[in-house]
Design an enzyme around this catalytic site. Structure first.
Site, PDB file in Angstrom:
ATOM      1  N   GLU A 106      31.897 -11.405 116.646  1.00 50.74           N
ATOM      2  CA  GLU A 106      32.597 -10.129 116.272  1.00 50.74           C
ATOM      3  C   GLU A 106      33.868 -10.611 115.513  1.00 50.74           C
ATOM      4  O   GLU A 106      34.657 -11.461 116.344  1.00 50.74           O
ATOM      5  CB  GLU A 106      32.792  -8.940 117.462  1.00 50.74           C
ATOM      6  CG  GLU A 106      31.396  -8.461 118.022  1.00 50.74           C
ATOM      7  CD  GLU A 106      31.671  -8.033 119.374  1.00 50.74           C
ATOM      8  OE1 GLU A 106      30.705  -7.645 119.990  1.00 50.74           O
ATOM      9  OE2 GLU A 106      32.936  -7.682 119.607  1.00 50.74           O
ATOM     10  N   TYR A 118      34.226 -17.490 108.284  1.00 44.92           N
ATOM     11  CA  TYR A 118      32.761 -17.380 108.808  1.00 44.92           C
ATOM     12  C   TYR A 118      31.914 -17.467 107.661  1.00 44.92           C
ATOM     13  O   TYR A 118      30.751 -17.901 107.787  1.00 44.92           O
ATOM     14  CB  TYR A 118      32.836 -16.307 109.667  1.00 44.92           C
ATOM     15  CG  TYR A 118      33.674 -16.196 110.600  1.00 44.92           C
ATOM     16  CD1 TYR A 118      33.807 -17.428 111.437  1.00 44.92           C
ATOM     17  CD2 TYR A 118      34.247 -15.005 111.245  1.00 44.92           C
ATOM     18  CE1 TYR A 118      34.576 -17.375 112.609  1.00 44.92           C
ATOM     19  CE2 TYR A 118      35.034 -15.154 112.266  1.00 44.92           C
ATOM     20  CZ  TYR A 118      35.369 -16.177 113.184  1.00 44.92           C
ATOM     21  OH  TYR A 118      36.123 -16.208 114.281  1.00 44.92           O
TER      22      TYR A 118
HETATM   23  C1  LIG Z   1      40.743 -17.671 112.038  1.00 46.15           C
HETATM   24  C2  LIG Z   1      41.453 -19.261 111.949  1.00 46.15           C
HETATM   25  C3  LIG Z   1      40.758 -19.908 113.179  1.00 46.15           C
HETATM   26  C4  LIG Z   1      41.176 -19.962 110.652  1.00 46.15           C
HETATM   27  O1  LIG Z   1      41.486 -21.364 111.152  1.00 46.15           O
HETATM   28  P1  LIG Z   1      42.321 -22.018 109.739  1.00 46.15           P
HETATM   29  O2  LIG Z   1      42.744 -23.516 110.310  1.00 46.15           O
HETATM   30  O3  LIG Z   1      43.492 -21.204 109.455  1.00 46.15           O
HETATM   31  O4  LIG Z   1      41.139 -22.054 108.649  1.00 46.15           O
HETATM   32  P2  LIG Z   1      41.110 -23.066 107.531  1.00 46.15           P
HETATM   33  O5  LIG Z   1      42.393 -23.591 106.935  1.00 46.15           O
HETATM   34  O6  LIG Z   1      39.961 -24.134 107.664  1.00 46.15           O
HETATM   35  O7  LIG Z   1      40.553 -22.199 106.489  1.00 46.15           O
HETATM   36  C5  LIG Z   1      39.150 -21.813 106.088  1.00 46.15           C
HETATM   37  C6  LIG Z   1      38.841 -20.962 104.993  1.00 46.15           C
HETATM   38  O8  LIG Z   1      39.301 -19.694 105.290  1.00 46.15           O
HETATM   39  C7  LIG Z   1      39.874 -19.198 104.523  1.00 46.15           C
HETATM   40  N1  LIG Z   1      41.565 -18.578 104.830  1.00 46.15           N
HETATM   41  C8  LIG Z   1      42.034 -18.925 105.853  1.00 46.15           C
HETATM   42  N2  LIG Z   1      43.210 -18.304 106.067  1.00 46.15           N
HETATM   43  C9  LIG Z   1      42.973 -17.344 105.218  1.00 46.15           C
HETATM   44  C10 LIG Z   1      43.805 -16.185 105.005  1.00 46.15           C
HETATM   45  N3  LIG Z   1      45.007 -15.713 105.973  1.00 46.15           N
HETATM   46  N4  LIG Z   1      43.502 -15.353 104.088  1.00 46.15           N
HETATM   47  C11 LIG Z   1      42.375 -15.438 103.342  1.00 46.15           C
HETATM   48  N5  LIG Z   1      41.509 -16.563 103.688  1.00 46.15           N
HETATM   49  C12 LIG Z   1      41.785 -17.537 104.502  1.00 46.15           C
HETATM   50  C13 LIG Z   1      40.187 -20.075 103.466  1.00 46.15           C
HETATM   51  O9  LIG Z   1      39.373 -19.435 102.100  1.00 46.15           O
HETATM   52  C14 LIG Z   1      39.522 -21.358 103.890  1.00 46.15           C
HETATM   53  O10 LIG Z   1      38.585 -21.759 103.057  1.00 46.15           O
HETATM   54  P3  LIG Z   1      38.736 -23.120 102.064  1.00 46.15           P
HETATM   55  O11 LIG Z   1      39.150 -24.267 102.941  1.00 46.15           O
HETATM   56  O12 LIG Z   1      37.564 -23.161 101.216  1.00 46.15           O
HETATM   57  O13 LIG Z   1      40.014 -22.706 101.091  1.00 46.15           O
HETATM   58  C15 LIG Z   1      42.893 -19.149 112.147  1.00 46.15           C
HETATM   59  O14 LIG Z   1      43.493 -18.715 111.036  1.00 46.15           O
HETATM   60  C16 LIG Z   1      43.585 -18.257 113.730  1.00 46.15           C
HETATM   61  O15 LIG Z   1      43.430 -19.066 114.676  1.00 46.15           O
HETATM   62  N6  LIG Z   1      43.467 -17.146 113.238  1.00 46.15           N
HETATM   63  C17 LIG Z   1      44.002 -16.299 114.548  1.00 46.15           C
HETATM   64  C18 LIG Z   1      43.216 -16.051 115.515  1.00 46.15           C
HETATM   65  C19 LIG Z   1      41.903 -15.250 114.991  1.00 46.15           C
HETATM   66  O16 LIG Z   1      42.013 -14.398 114.073  1.00 46.15           O
HETATM   67  N7  LIG Z   1      40.595 -15.921 115.386  1.00 46.15           N
HETATM   68  C20 LIG Z   1      39.502 -15.196 114.995  1.00 46.15           C
HETATM   69  C21 LIG Z   1      39.052 -14.039 115.728  1.00 46.15           C
HETATM   70  S1  LIG Z   1      37.476 -13.475 115.392  1.00 46.15           S
END
Ligand SMILES: CC(C)(COP(=O)(O)OP(=O)(O)OC[C@H]1O[C@@H](n2cnc3c(N)ncnc32)[C@H](O)[C@@H]1OP(=O)(O)O)[C@@H](O)C(=O)NCCC(=O)NCCS
Length: 155
Positions: A106, A118
């Protein structure tokens, strides 16, 4: 890509995970929720670097081939660098090894970063729960229910 590895979450990880959780989530889990009470169907791992520094983590549950992603996070200084992709790929491998064939999650509708991750990792939108999540301003927002099949070549 930096070579990070997974460690099963235990007490030594907890204070760092609590700090990251509070820094990155809108509605962080409590220390009690994050405590490593490994249940029979649970798979909770920290992603660490060569110095044992925690970069991210995930909490999942897996029953009868159906897995659920309960929590995933990357520490803020490491976000946007592909760590989320790496963590989710390792997570899928862990769940496949545990016998899962489907992964559910979710996500808040407003969480564009997580949703983008995702989608790129093969999750499809299955349904929506209207007004499911409370917001800090007193309003609510929808939860999107997403699902990925595990064990494809990409995994
Ligand atoms: C969600 C989360 C785990 C992603 O981890 P991350 O290390 O930042 O992700 P990545 O760098 O591997 O990016 C993955 C993809 O997501 C996208 N992305 C990441 N952050 C983004 C942002 N703020 N806005 C739009 N797209 C984004 C990028 O397009 C990227 O794809 P690409 O590598 O082809 O460009 C991280 O941002 C996080 O911990 N967020 C806070 C906790 C959270 O929201 N958890 C999920 C709850 S459901």
């Amino acid at each position: 890509m930096t070579d990070y590895t997974l460690q099963p979450i235990d007490d030594k990880h907890l204070s760092d995970i609590v700090r990251i959780e509070q820094a990155v989530h809108i509605a962080p889990w409590s220390k009690t929720q994050l405590a490593p009470a490994q249940g029979r169907f649970d798979h909770h791992y920290a992603l660490v670097n060569q110095d044992d520094q925690i970069i991210g983590y995930f909490y999942t549950r897996c029953v009868a081939g159906e897995a659920e992603l309960l929590n995933i996070a990357v520490d803020r200084p490491f976000q946007g660098k592909g760590v989320g992709h790496q963590l989710l790929t390792l997570l899928k491998k862990t769940l496949i090894a545990a016998g899962a064939n489907t992964l559910w999650l979710e996500v808040r509708q407003s969480n564009r970063g997580a949703r983008a991750l995702y989608q790129k990792q093969g999750f499809e939108l299955i349904s929506r729960r209207a007004g499911y999540y409370p917001c800090p301003d007193g309003t609510t927002e929808d939860a999107l229910i997403m699902r990925a099949q595990l064990g494809n070549d990409a995994d």
